[in-house]
Design a protein around this motif. Structure first.
Motif, mmCIF file in Angstrom:
data_model
loop_
_atom_site.group_PDB
_atom_site.id
_atom_site.type_symbol
_atom_site.label_atom_id
_atom_site.label_comp_id
_atom_site.label_asym_id
_atom_site.label_seq_id
_atom_site.Cartn_x
_atom_site.Cartn_y
_atom_site.Cartn_z
ATOM 1 N N ALA A 138 0.855 -1.188 0.000
ATOM 2 C CA ALA A 138 0.000 0.000 0.000
ATOM 3 C C ALA A 138 0.888 1.235 0.000
ATOM 4 N N PHE A 139 0.378 2.326 -0.584
ATOM 5 C CA PHE A 139 1.138 3.573 -0.576
ATOM 6 C C PHE A 139 0.220 4.774 -0.421
ATOM 7 N N LEU A 140 0.805 5.889 -0.007
ATOM 8 C CA LEU A 140 0.110 7.152 0.196
ATOM 9 C C LEU A 140 0.952 8.255 -0.412
ATOM 10 N N ARG A 141 0.315 9.112 -1.228
ATOM 11 C CA ARG A 141 0.999 10.273 -1.807
ATOM 12 C C ARG A 141 0.192 11.515 -1.474
ATOM 13 N N ALA A 142 0.875 12.615 -1.247
ATOM 14 C CA ALA A 142 0.207 13.901 -1.041
ATOM 15 C C ALA A 142 -0.047 14.518 -2.408
ATOM 16 N N GLY A 143 -1.265 14.959 -2.647
ATOM 17 C CA GLY A 143 -1.592 15.546 -3.936
ATOM 18 C C GLY A 143 -1.606 14.508 -5.038
ATOM 19 N N GLY A 144 -1.545 14.976 -6.261
ATOM 20 C CA GLY A 144 -1.647 14.074 -7.398
ATOM 21 C C GLY A 144 -0.394 13.288 -7.705
ATOM 22 N N ASP A 145 0.649 13.968 -8.150
ATOM 23 C CA ASP A 145 1.854 13.283 -8.609
ATOM 24 C C ASP A 145 3.025 13.423 -7.655
#
Length: 87
Positions: free
Chosen positions: A49-56
């Motif tokens: 699983a992963f988490l990114r802030a914003g889109g890219d």
């Protein structure tokens, strides 16, 4: 496989919409900003699983590819979102 949303997700008035592919969601909520959560299969055929802030943006947090099936990886992705954005 589509995710099963945790019970707190709607309680926090969060919304999810498809992002880049079927294994990525753009999630947001009041006072939470916009985040991207997702799952990916590792070289060992297990899911992470992963988490990114914003889109890219870069990955803010992730798990090791340790989950046998995508359902467990989605649960971990929502937990990453909760622990990093929900106060």
């Amino acid at each position: 496989m589509p995710p099963i949303f945790p019970f707190w997700f709607k309680q926090r008035q969060c919304k999810a919409e498809p992002a880049d592919d079927e294994n990525t969601l753009k999630v947001s909520g009041p006072n939470l900003g916009e985040w991207v959560i997702g799952i990916a299969q590792g070289d060992n055929k297990r899911w992470r699983a992963f988490l990114r802030a914003g889109g890219d943006g870069p990955e803010m947090a992730s798990t090791e590819p340790e989950f046998d099936n995508p359902t467990y990886a989605w649960e971990a992705a929502f937990e990453l979102f909760r622990t990093h954005s929900v106060v």
